[in-house]
Design a protein around this motif. Sequence first.
Motif: not given
Length: 233
Positions: A2, A52, A78-79, A123, A126-127
């Motif tokens: 991350i 991230d 997104q962060t 995170v 989202r991945r």
Amino acid sequence: MITIALIDDDDADAEVTASMIDRYFDGDASRYAVTRFADGDSLLRDYKASFDLMFLDVEMPGTDGVTVARRLRVVDDQTVLVFTTKMAQYAVEGYDVDAIGYLLKPLNYYAFAIKMRKAEDIVARRRSVTVPLTVGSETVFVPSADIRYVEVLDHALLYHTGEGIRKVWASLKDAAETLEPVGFVPVSRYCLVNLEWVRAVHGDDVDVDGERVRVSRSRRKSLMQALAAYHGG
């Protein structure tokens, strides 16, 4: 891994936050990378959406943290944002930039860890891709981030997940097409592992969340290269 941005003008406060990040990851520097910025303007200058998670101080000289966040959201939605502040009344301003909350200074480790777990979950989602697994008449939808590894057994696939093992009738080739783009690599002709859950490599075995998985000799070099790339090496 991350990637974390730490934006704080106070060196002592920044050091405390960095030490809590290290404590959260049990001192395992392969699981995270921190970049420190002394002010928001240096973060925004030539900004690339490469983090991230951000810990963003509110009270800084120059551009304040909330304004920095608003400008950031124009180019990066997104962060994951967490505000840090010595004044709780500023915290409510963070919600219009989709921050997940704030931490009051001086930081408390347990409150910090709660925010870190929430950030990690976001995170990971989202991945992830969602994998439909059909067993009999039931289909469950599993986030790829929750899958530790996939192995072939008697012409079926065993998905090892946080909720247990699920057996489906499918091919490893089809699984690889879905999972390799999100951090899975083959360690043999019969097994894919999620790099996020790899804890160590021991000779011809790899530790995947506490389980030993065999690595074929032909795959060991590519596995090590994939791990190095995944962890920023």
